[in-house]
Design a protein around this motif. Structure first.
Motif, PDB file in Angstrom:
ATOM      1  N   LYS A 294       0.844  -1.180   0.000  1.00 46.52           N
ATOM      2  CA  LYS A 294       0.000   0.000   0.000  1.00 46.52           C
ATOM      3  C   LYS A 294       0.886   1.239   0.000  1.00 46.52           C
ATOM      4  O   LYS A 294       1.835   1.337   0.765  1.00 46.52           O
ATOM      5  N   LYS A 295       0.591   2.186  -0.887  1.00 44.69           N
ATOM      6  CA  LYS A 295       1.350   3.430  -0.925  1.00 44.69           C
ATOM      7  C   LYS A 295       0.910   4.318   0.230  1.00 44.69           C
ATOM      8  O   LYS A 295      -0.272   4.465   0.499  1.00 44.69           O
TER       9      LYS A 295
ATOM     10  N   LYS B  50       3.612   9.334   5.974  1.00 45.76           N
ATOM     11  CA  LYS B  50       5.071   9.264   6.063  1.00 45.76           C
ATOM     12  C   LYS B  50       5.583  10.225   7.124  1.00 45.76           C
ATOM     13  O   LYS B  50       6.488   9.899   7.889  1.00 45.76           O
ATOM     14  N   ALA B  51       5.004  11.416   7.188  1.00 44.02           N
ATOM     15  CA  ALA B  51       5.413  12.412   8.175  1.00 44.02           C
ATOM     16  C   ALA B  51       5.098  11.943   9.593  1.00 44.02           C
ATOM     17  O   ALA B  51       5.911  12.110  10.505  1.00 44.02           O
TER      18      ALA B  51
ATOM     19  N   ASN C 104       7.713  11.206  12.537  1.00 41.47           N
ATOM     20  CA  ASN C 104       7.558  11.898  13.814  1.00 41.47           C
ATOM     21  C   ASN C 104       7.671  10.916  14.972  1.00 41.47           C
ATOM     22  O   ASN C 104       8.264  11.229  15.997  1.00 41.47           O
ATOM     23  N   GLY C 105       7.142   9.748  14.803  1.00 41.37           N
ATOM     24  CA  GLY C 105       7.241   8.729  15.843  1.00 41.37           C
ATOM     25  C   GLY C 105       8.665   8.246  16.046  1.00 41.37           C
ATOM     26  O   GLY C 105       9.040   7.814  17.137  1.00 41.37           O
TER      27      GLY C 105
ATOM     28  N   GLY D  89       9.934  20.050   3.527  1.00 50.40           N
ATOM     29  CA  GLY D  89      11.235  19.534   3.127  1.00 50.40           C
ATOM     30  C   GLY D  89      11.123  18.469   2.052  1.00 50.40           C
ATOM     31  O   GLY D  89      11.921  18.425   1.118  1.00 50.40           O
ATOM     32  N   TYR D  90      10.130  17.612   2.154  1.00 57.21           N
ATOM     33  CA  TYR D  90       9.909  16.548   1.179  1.00 57.21           C
ATOM     34  C   TYR D  90       9.586  17.139  -0.192  1.00 57.21           C
ATOM     35  O   TYR D  90      10.153  16.732  -1.200  1.00 57.21           O
TER      36      TYR D  90
END
Length: 60
Positions: A5-6, A12-13, A17-18, A50-51
């Protein structure tokens, strides 16, 4: 074969963060829920910026 799964940019952020170790270096430890939420949201926004910037520079 399984189909992966994309993940969205927000997911993603949140995952990054975790994994962040910034809380260990923070001078506001232990922080309350409100400060933790603000810090987390700031990290996620910075990650997204940033991404996107990184992808723009690569695609030039």
């Amino acid at each position: 074969m399984t189909q992966e799964k994309k993940l969205s940019l927000s997911m993603k952020a949140k995952i990054a963060n975790g994994r962040s170790r910034a809380c260990a270096k923070c001078n506001h430890r232990p922080c309350g829920a409100a400060l933790s939420a603000i810090c987390s949201q700031a990290f996620i926004e910075g990650f997204k910026k940033g991404y996107k910037t990184h992808n723009k520079e690569i695609n030039r």
